[in-house]
Enzyme design. Structure first.
Site, mmCIF file in Angstrom:
data_model
loop_
_atom_site.group_PDB
_atom_site.id
_atom_site.type_symbol
_atom_site.label_atom_id
_atom_site.label_comp_id
_atom_site.label_asym_id
_atom_site.label_seq_id
_atom_site.Cartn_x
_atom_site.Cartn_y
_atom_site.Cartn_z
ATOM 1 N N GLY A 8 -1.760 -1.880 15.009
ATOM 2 C CA GLY A 8 -1.397 -1.897 13.541
ATOM 3 C C GLY A 8 -1.425 -0.527 12.800
ATOM 4 N N ALA A 9 -0.540 -0.039 12.504
ATOM 5 C CA ALA A 9 -0.393 1.162 11.910
ATOM 6 C C ALA A 9 0.213 0.967 10.301
ATOM 7 C CB ALA A 9 0.894 2.129 12.746
ATOM 8 N N GLY A 10 0.047 -0.040 9.753
ATOM 9 C CA GLY A 10 0.178 0.050 8.471
ATOM 10 C C GLY A 10 -0.815 0.594 7.465
ATOM 11 N N GLY A 11 -0.861 0.234 6.122
ATOM 12 C CA GLY A 11 -1.618 1.001 5.390
ATOM 13 C C GLY A 11 -2.984 0.844 5.818
ATOM 14 N N ALA A 12 -3.942 -0.332 5.988
ATOM 15 C CA ALA A 12 -5.015 -0.145 6.455
ATOM 16 C C ALA A 12 -5.380 0.524 7.846
ATOM 17 C CB ALA A 12 -5.532 -1.653 6.455
ATOM 18 N N LYS A 32 0.782 -1.340 -0.108
ATOM 19 C CA LYS A 32 0.005 0.011 -0.130
ATOM 20 C C LYS A 32 0.984 1.423 0.041
ATOM 21 C CE LYS A 32 -3.960 -2.222 1.875
ATOM 22 N NZ LYS A 32 -5.072 -2.381 2.923
ATOM 23 N N ASN A 71 -4.891 1.797 -1.574
ATOM 24 C CA ASN A 71 -5.718 0.611 -1.724
ATOM 25 C C ASN A 71 -6.177 0.310 -2.872
ATOM 26 O OD1 ASN A 71 -7.691 1.737 -0.489
ATOM 27 N ND2 ASN A 71 -8.534 -0.433 0.133
#
Length: 169
Positions: free
Chosen positions: A135-139, A74, A95
Site C-alpha cells: 500500500g503506497a497511499g498516504g499512510a 490525505k 494526516n
C-alpha cells in the site's frame, strides 16, 4: 467525566469517507477534558468530490483548530495546506492539519512515525532489516519514509496502483 459543550468550545474534526470506523473522537475529546481544554473532536463524513468545498468552508470557521485526515483525503488535504512539514511536503500528503495564527492551515503526516514507534515499543528494530510495504497511499507513503529514516536495509513496495507505487519509489 462530564463534557460541556458551549459557544466557546474549540472544534476539531476527523474527516474521511467512510468515517464510521474511527474510534479516536471519543478518546481525544475525553483527553481534552482531562487536561482542562474546552475542545471536542467530531467525525465528519465527506465524499471526495465535496472535500474542497468542505475545507473551504472550514477556512471560515475560526473556532475550528484542527483537522485529522483519514482515507481517502490525505493527498488532497496536503494541497489545501498553506504550509507543511518537510515530511508532508516531500510525500505530498498530510494526516493532521492545524490552524495557523494567520488562519491558514499547516499540515504534517505522522502515520509513519506512529508505525515505527509502535514497532520499536514492541521490541522490533527496523535498522538493518528488510521490509515489505503493501500500500503506497498516504499512510503507506509515510510508513515507507519512516522505515527508510529508521535504517531499513531494503524496502520492497507493492500497490495495486502501479503508478502510485512508482511515484513513491
Amino acid at each position: 467525566m462530564s463534557i460541556t459543550i458551549t459557544g466557546a468550545t474549540r472544534l476539531n474534526v476527523i474527516v474521511g469517507e467512510p468515517i464510521a470506523q474511527v474510534k479516536s473522537p471519543a478518546g481525544m475529546t475525553a483527553a481534552f477534558a482531562a487536561r482542562g481544554h474546552d475542545g471536542i473532536v467530531a467525525p465528519v463524513r465527506v465524499a471526495p468530490e465535496h472535500l474542497d468545498a468542505f475545507l473551504s468552508a472550514l477556512d471560515h470557521v475560526p473556532n475550528c483548530d484542527g483537522i485529522i485526515v483519514t482515507v481517502p483525503h490525505k493527498f488532497a488535504c496536503h494541497r489545501h495546506c498553506a504550509s507543511a512539514t518537510e515530511r508532508g511536503d516531500f510525500l505530498g500528503t498530510v494526516n493532521i492539519m492545524r490552524r495557523r495564527k494567520d488562519g491558514a492551515w499547516h499540515g504534517d503526516i505522522v502515520d509513519g512515525l506512529g508505525f515505527v514507534g509502535a514497532v520499536k515499543a514492541n521490541g522490533g528494530e527496523p535498522a538493518g532489516k528488510r521490509a515489505l510495504l503493501v500500500g503506497a497511499g498516504g499512510a503507506g507513503s509515510a510508513i515507507a519514509l519512516a522505515l527508510v529514516d529508521a535504517g531499513v536495509s531494503e524496502l520492497a513496495i507493492h500497490d495495486a496502483d502501479a503508478e502510485r507505487r512508482d511515484r513513491l519509489i
